[in-house]
Design a protein around this motif. Sequence first.
Motif, PDB file in Angstrom:
ATOM      1  N   GLY A 147      -4.957   6.746  -0.266  1.00 56.09           N
ATOM      2  CA  GLY A 147      -4.226   5.486  -0.295  1.00 56.09           C
ATOM      3  C   GLY A 147      -4.376   4.802  -1.635  1.00 56.09           C
ATOM      4  O   GLY A 147      -5.345   5.013  -2.362  1.00 56.09           O
ATOM      5  N   ALA A 171      -7.328   1.147   6.482  1.00 53.64           N
ATOM      6  CA  ALA A 171      -5.932   1.523   6.733  1.00 53.64           C
ATOM      7  C   ALA A 171      -5.745   3.030   6.632  1.00 53.64           C
ATOM      8  O   ALA A 171      -5.035   3.630   7.446  1.00 53.64           O
ATOM      9  CB  ALA A 171      -5.012   0.796   5.760  1.00 53.64           C
ATOM     10  N   LEU A 177       0.370   5.355   1.111  1.00 56.91           N
ATOM     11  CA  LEU A 177      -0.494   6.335   1.752  1.00 56.91           C
ATOM     12  C   LEU A 177       0.097   7.725   1.543  1.00 56.91           C
ATOM     13  O   LEU A 177       1.311   7.897   1.606  1.00 56.91           O
ATOM     14  CB  LEU A 177      -0.624   6.044   3.251  1.00 56.91           C
ATOM     15  CG  LEU A 177      -1.244   4.695   3.625  1.00 56.91           C
ATOM     16  CD1 LEU A 177      -1.212   4.509   5.126  1.00 56.91           C
ATOM     17  CD2 LEU A 177      -2.655   4.581   3.112  1.00 56.91           C
ATOM     18  N   ALA A 202      -3.480   0.826  -3.426  1.00 64.50           N
ATOM     19  CA  ALA A 202      -3.015  -0.552  -3.224  1.00 64.50           C
ATOM     20  C   ALA A 202      -2.770  -1.201  -4.572  1.00 64.50           C
ATOM     21  O   ALA A 202      -3.397  -0.849  -5.570  1.00 64.50           O
ATOM     22  CB  ALA A 202      -4.055  -1.352  -2.448  1.00 64.50           C
ATOM     23  N   LEU A 259      -8.124  -1.308   2.455  1.00 60.88           N
ATOM     24  CA  LEU A 259      -7.411  -0.057   2.205  1.00 60.88           C
ATOM     25  C   LEU A 259      -8.094   1.130   2.868  1.00 60.88           C
ATOM     26  O   LEU A 259      -7.431   1.967   3.485  1.00 60.88           O
ATOM     27  CB  LEU A 259      -7.270   0.191   0.702  1.00 60.88           C
ATOM     28  CG  LEU A 259      -6.533   1.460   0.313  1.00 60.88           C
ATOM     29  CD1 LEU A 259      -5.090   1.403   0.781  1.00 60.88           C
ATOM     30  CD2 LEU A 259      -6.595   1.677  -1.180  1.00 60.88           C
ATOM     31  N   ASP A 291      -7.611  -4.666  -2.579  1.00 62.46           N
ATOM     32  CA  ASP A 291      -7.337  -4.597  -1.138  1.00 62.46           C
ATOM     33  C   ASP A 291      -8.564  -4.037  -0.438  1.00 62.46           C
ATOM     34  O   ASP A 291      -8.757  -2.827  -0.364  1.00 62.46           O
ATOM     35  CB  ASP A 291      -6.116  -3.716  -0.871  1.00 62.46           C
ATOM     36  CG  ASP A 291      -5.662  -3.783   0.572  1.00 62.46           C
ATOM     37  OD1 ASP A 291      -6.299  -4.493   1.370  1.00 62.46           O
ATOM     38  OD2 ASP A 291      -4.667  -3.115   0.897  1.00 62.46           O
ATOM     39  N   ARG A 334       0.844  -1.192   0.000  1.00 68.66           N
ATOM     40  CA  ARG A 334       0.000   0.000   0.000  1.00 68.66           C
ATOM     41  C   ARG A 334       0.877   1.239   0.000  1.00 68.66           C
ATOM     42  O   ARG A 334       1.995   1.226   0.488  1.00 68.66           O
ATOM     43  CB  ARG A 334      -0.860   0.051   1.263  1.00 68.66           C
ATOM     44  CG  ARG A 334      -1.816  -1.062   1.411  1.00 68.66           C
ATOM     45  CD  ARG A 334      -2.576  -0.892   2.709  1.00 68.66           C
ATOM     46  NE  ARG A 334      -3.440  -2.035   2.928  1.00 68.66           N
ATOM     47  CZ  ARG A 334      -3.672  -2.550   4.107  1.00 68.66           C
ATOM     48  NH1 ARG A 334      -3.123  -2.038   5.172  1.00 68.66           N
ATOM     49  NH2 ARG A 334      -4.469  -3.585   4.224  1.00 68.66           N
TER      50      ARG A 334
END
Length: 93
Positions: A59, A71, A42, A61, A68, A65, A40
């Motif tokens: 973010g 996260a 960010l 990925a 995500l 994902d 990933r």
Amino acid sequence: MMAKQRTSLQIQRDPSSGWVLAFSVLATLGLFAGLFVPRRRLWVKARTTPDGVHVEYAGLARGEDPALARAVDEFATRHAHALGVDQPAKDTP
């Protein structure tokens, strides 16, 4: 007439074999980490506005994902806590 049987033995010690084993295990663990840990990226974008500083989080990925968004939210929460802000404002497009 019977042939004589002979045996040749050689014993040697290689002090570098332990290091080779250790680094090959580390290389294998690195390969597994690259295969099974989600990749990933960010981002944090901060810009000044008349009201103060506006911070955006994003973010990306590789592949699918589903975690995500969670996260990015967790990262935004931890970052806001480190900045002394109670809760980051959610602004989902």
